[in-house]
Design an enzyme around this catalytic site. Structure first.
Site: not given
Ligand code: 13P
Length: 300
Positions: A44, A75, A174, A203
């Protein structure tokens, strides 16, 4: 990206796991190799800021020497500039996320990225609809969640040429994804998939394993009401058109839980290898479990 087209056709999912350091990257790649699964290593903008060019170089280098197909993916890219920068770094896939803007802006900005990325053979993910939780640059409250509309998805894909599309179907980012078992709108996935032949992206797909949460709390953590997406919902979603499945929280939980346990059980410990090594093993175990749920084992 071929690994995602094959997944959509083959009705399984490929995990996109977020990394921020060497141990997480090793856990992801070793698990993928041992399971003979294609995998996506995601960074990210927050991860890039944290690890800088050193992290990027390391992740790309490690991915290149892997014995299974690996994509390195941005991401939640927040801007054209950020996508371009990571393409220059050597990422093979980028996400431009303008899902918080109006449809016209989302289409315009996504098109810009698609044009630049495709010119150099990089594939693009975009998003429409709004997930709940904290994303890299935006916080979405429960009231603001907006599930993806099938006709809008079709329009968006035709207008932008995006390669794979992230959709909002009830998941959220989260460790608190709702009370009990979060509701996943499978009918919506099917309707979107009927109009969009491209790989779809889920996601916020972490399972938030309750045994990991319990151990984390037993070791001094204070996570309340932690819930994830039920694995049966993920297993079903991959048969419906979801081909890329994002997981970050599960690895964060696993790492933190093991670090807490090690330090609690051995307060004299101060060797980073003895602290982070067990965390790496735990993350690897989680990635392997996820790969089984996604159905991507032995597809490499
Ligand atoms: P989680 O918080 O469910 O692991 O999702 C992560 C995500 O979608 C990153 O883009």
């Amino acid at each position: 990206m071929e690994i995602l087209s094959a997944a959509r056709v083959g009705k399984y999912g490929v995990g996109a796991f977020n990394t921020n350091n060497m141990e997480i990257t090793q856990a992801i790649l070793e698990a993928a190799e041992e399971s003979r699964s294609p995998v996506i290593v995601a960074l990210s903008e927050g991860g890039l800021k944290y690890g800088g060019k050193d992290l990027v170089n390391m992740v790309i280098d490690m991915s290149k020497s892997a014995t299974v197909p690996v994509a390195v993916h941005l991401d939640h890219g927040s801007s054209f500039e950020s996508c371009l920068q990571t393409i220059r770094y050597g990422f093979t896939s980028v996400m431009i996320d303008k899902s918080h803007e109006d449809e016209e802006t989302n289409i315009r900005e996504t098109k810009r990225v698609v044009k630049a990325a495709h010119a150099v053979g990089v594939t693009v993910e975009a998003e429409i609809g709004r997930l709940g939780g904290v994303e890299e640059h935006v916080v979405v409250t429960e009231d603001e969640v907006a599930l993806t509309k099938p006709e809008e998805a079709e329009r968006f894909m035709a207008a932008t040429g995006t390669d794979y599309l992230a959709i909002a179907i009830g998941t959220s980012h989260g460790a608190n994804k709702g009370k009990g078992r979060p509701y996943i709108d499978h009918q919506r996935i099917v309707e979107i998939a009927n109009r969009v032949p491209n790989p779809l992206v889920m996601h916020g797909a972490s399972g938030v394993p309750q045994d990991v949460v319990a151990r984390l709390n037993a070791a001094g953590g204070q996570l309340k009401d932690a819930t994830g997406i039920h694995e049966d919902d993920v297993r079903k979603a991959v048969t419906e058109g979801i081909a890329k499945i994002n997981t970050d929280t599960d690895l964060r939980l696993a790492l933190t839980m093991r670090v807490r346990e090690v330090l609690m059980n051995d307060p004299k410990q101060f060797d980073p290898r003895k602290i982070l090594g067990p965390a790496r093993e735990e993350m690897k175990r989680i990635v392997k479990e996820r790969i089984e749920v996604f159905g991507s084992a032995n597809k490499a």
